[in-house]
Design a protein around this motif. Sequence first.
Motif, PDB file in Angstrom:
ATOM      1  N   SER A 143       3.830  -7.021   6.590  1.00 12.87           N
ATOM      2  CA  SER A 143       4.810  -6.722   7.670  1.00 12.87           C
ATOM      3  C   SER A 143       4.438  -5.376   8.069  1.00 12.87           C
ATOM      4  CB  SER A 143       6.311  -7.021   7.458  1.00 12.87           C
ATOM      5  OG  SER A 143       6.488  -6.066   6.500  1.00 12.87           O
ATOM      6  N   GLY A 144       3.974  -4.353   7.286  1.00 15.79           N
ATOM      7  CA  GLY A 144       3.889  -3.051   7.464  1.00 15.79           C
ATOM      8  C   GLY A 144       5.445  -2.376   7.375  1.00 15.79           C
ATOM      9  N   ASN A 145       6.197  -2.985   6.932  1.00 14.65           N
ATOM     10  CA  ASN A 145       7.615  -2.423   6.701  1.00 14.65           C
ATOM     11  C   ASN A 145       7.698  -1.498   5.740  1.00 14.65           C
ATOM     12  OD1 ASN A 145       8.640  -3.735   9.004  1.00 14.65           O
ATOM     13  ND2 ASN A 145       9.446  -5.235   7.653  1.00 14.65           N
ATOM     14  N   LEU A 146       8.534  -0.454   5.533  1.00 10.42           N
ATOM     15  CA  LEU A 146       8.669   0.530   4.395  1.00 10.42           C
ATOM     16  C   LEU A 146       9.244  -0.225   3.399  1.00 10.42           C
ATOM     17  CD1 LEU A 146       8.531   3.564   3.552  1.00 10.42           C
ATOM     18  CD2 LEU A 146      10.471   4.082   4.823  1.00 10.42           C
ATOM     19  N   VAL A 147       9.045  -0.127   2.275  1.00  7.89           N
ATOM     20  CA  VAL A 147       9.670  -1.090   0.969  1.00  7.89           C
ATOM     21  C   VAL A 147      10.500   0.192   0.294  1.00  7.89           C
ATOM     22  CG1 VAL A 147       9.393  -1.980  -1.227  1.00  7.89           C
ATOM     23  CG2 VAL A 147       8.178  -2.590   0.890  1.00  7.89           C
ATOM     24  N   ASP A 148       9.792   1.484   0.116  1.00  8.82           N
ATOM     25  CA  ASP A 148      10.565   2.622  -0.797  1.00  8.82           C
ATOM     26  C   ASP A 148       9.920   3.777  -0.267  1.00  8.82           C
ATOM     27  OD1 ASP A 148      12.236   3.947  -2.080  1.00  8.82           O
ATOM     28  OD2 ASP A 148      11.596   3.053  -4.058  1.00  8.82           O
ATOM     29  N   SER A 149      10.398   4.951  -0.299  1.00  6.50           N
ATOM     30  CA  SER A 149       9.799   6.214   0.032  1.00  6.50           C
ATOM     31  C   SER A 149      10.476   7.313  -0.895  1.00  6.50           C
ATOM     32  CB  SER A 149      10.044   6.639   1.351  1.00  6.50           C
ATOM     33  OG  SER A 149      11.388   6.844   1.743  1.00  6.50           O
ATOM     34  N   PHE A 150       9.692   8.615  -0.943  1.00  6.41           N
ATOM     35  CA  PHE A 150      10.505   9.380  -1.622  1.00  6.41           C
ATOM     36  C   PHE A 150       9.868  10.930  -1.197  1.00  6.41           C
ATOM     37  CE2 PHE A 150       6.718   7.555  -4.071  1.00  6.41           C
ATOM     38  CZ  PHE A 150       5.795   8.676  -4.239  1.00  6.41           C
ATOM     39  N   ALA A 162       5.811  10.227   0.406  1.00  3.51           N
ATOM     40  CA  ALA A 162       5.108   9.037   0.199  1.00  3.51           C
ATOM     41  C   ALA A 162       5.713   8.059   0.537  1.00  3.51           C
ATOM     42  CB  ALA A 162       4.466   9.042  -1.148  1.00  3.51           C
ATOM     43  N   GLY A 163       5.284   6.836   0.992  1.00  2.00           N
ATOM     44  CA  GLY A 163       6.137   5.666   1.188  1.00  2.00           C
ATOM     45  C   GLY A 163       5.284   4.327   0.599  1.00  2.00           C
ATOM     46  N   ILE A 164       5.924   3.301   0.307  1.00  2.00           N
ATOM     47  CA  ILE A 164       5.417   2.034  -0.328  1.00  2.00           C
ATOM     48  C   ILE A 164       5.474   1.015   0.942  1.00  2.00           C
ATOM     49  CG2 ILE A 164       5.256   0.256  -1.960  1.00  2.00           C
ATOM     50  CD1 ILE A 164       4.637   2.837  -3.304  1.00  2.00           C
ATOM     51  N   PHE A 165       4.671   0.538   1.503  1.00  2.29           N
ATOM     52  CA  PHE A 165       4.708  -0.324   2.515  1.00  2.29           C
ATOM     53  C   PHE A 165       4.254  -1.752   2.209  1.00  2.29           C
ATOM     54  CE2 PHE A 165       4.378   3.822   4.137  1.00  2.29           C
ATOM     55  CZ  PHE A 165       5.169   3.871   4.956  1.00  2.29           C
ATOM     56  N   PHE A 208       0.894  -1.111  -0.149  1.00  4.90           N
ATOM     57  CA  PHE A 208       0.052   0.112   0.191  1.00  4.90           C
ATOM     58  C   PHE A 208       0.862   1.363   0.005  1.00  4.90           C
ATOM     59  CE2 PHE A 208       0.653  -1.156   4.255  1.00  4.90           C
ATOM     60  CZ  PHE A 208       0.872   0.321   5.091  1.00  4.90           C
ATOM     61  N   ALA A 209       0.298   2.365  -0.455  1.00  2.91           N
ATOM     62  CA  ALA A 209       0.927   3.719  -0.619  1.00  2.91           C
ATOM     63  C   ALA A 209       0.380   4.720   0.218  1.00  2.91           C
ATOM     64  CB  ALA A 209       1.321   4.140  -2.047  1.00  2.91           C
ATOM     65  N   MET A 210       1.230   5.150   1.058  1.00  7.28           N
ATOM     66  CA  MET A 210       0.551   6.277   2.269  1.00  7.28           C
ATOM     67  C   MET A 210       1.301   7.466   1.989  1.00  7.28           C
ATOM     68  SD  MET A 210      -0.010   6.016   6.119  1.00  7.28           S
ATOM     69  CE  MET A 210       1.451   4.937   6.457  1.00  7.28           C
ATOM     70  N   ALA A 211       0.607   8.592   1.941  1.00  9.52           N
ATOM     71  CA  ALA A 211       1.253   9.998   1.727  1.00  9.52           C
ATOM     72  C   ALA A 211       0.641  10.986   2.571  1.00  9.52           C
ATOM     73  CB  ALA A 211       1.304  10.108   0.206  1.00  9.52           C
TER      74      ALA A 211
END
Length: 93
Positions: free
Chosen positions: A39-46, A32-35, A19-22
Amino acid sequence: VRGAGLREALAWHPQGDYFAMAGSQAQGNWNAGIFSAASGNLVDSFDSKNRITQTIFASDKSSLFIGAADGQPQRNNGVWGAWGRVQVYHLSE
């Protein structure tokens, strides 16, 4: 998208794995981050450099579309000028 701040947009990837949350961080950065959904862990962000108001994944799973604002113009004869932005982020595995 970690820490204190304002969350304004949430979108689920079509497969449901991510999911993306911004929103904004307390320091004022718009990001924004992709999780991982598991696990709820952050996969990537910008840092989008703009206020994100909407996020949606493409149905073909190839991109994340960001609706964002960059300032706001004055009204002219009661009408707001165009001031939104669409940012496209291409996804890779």
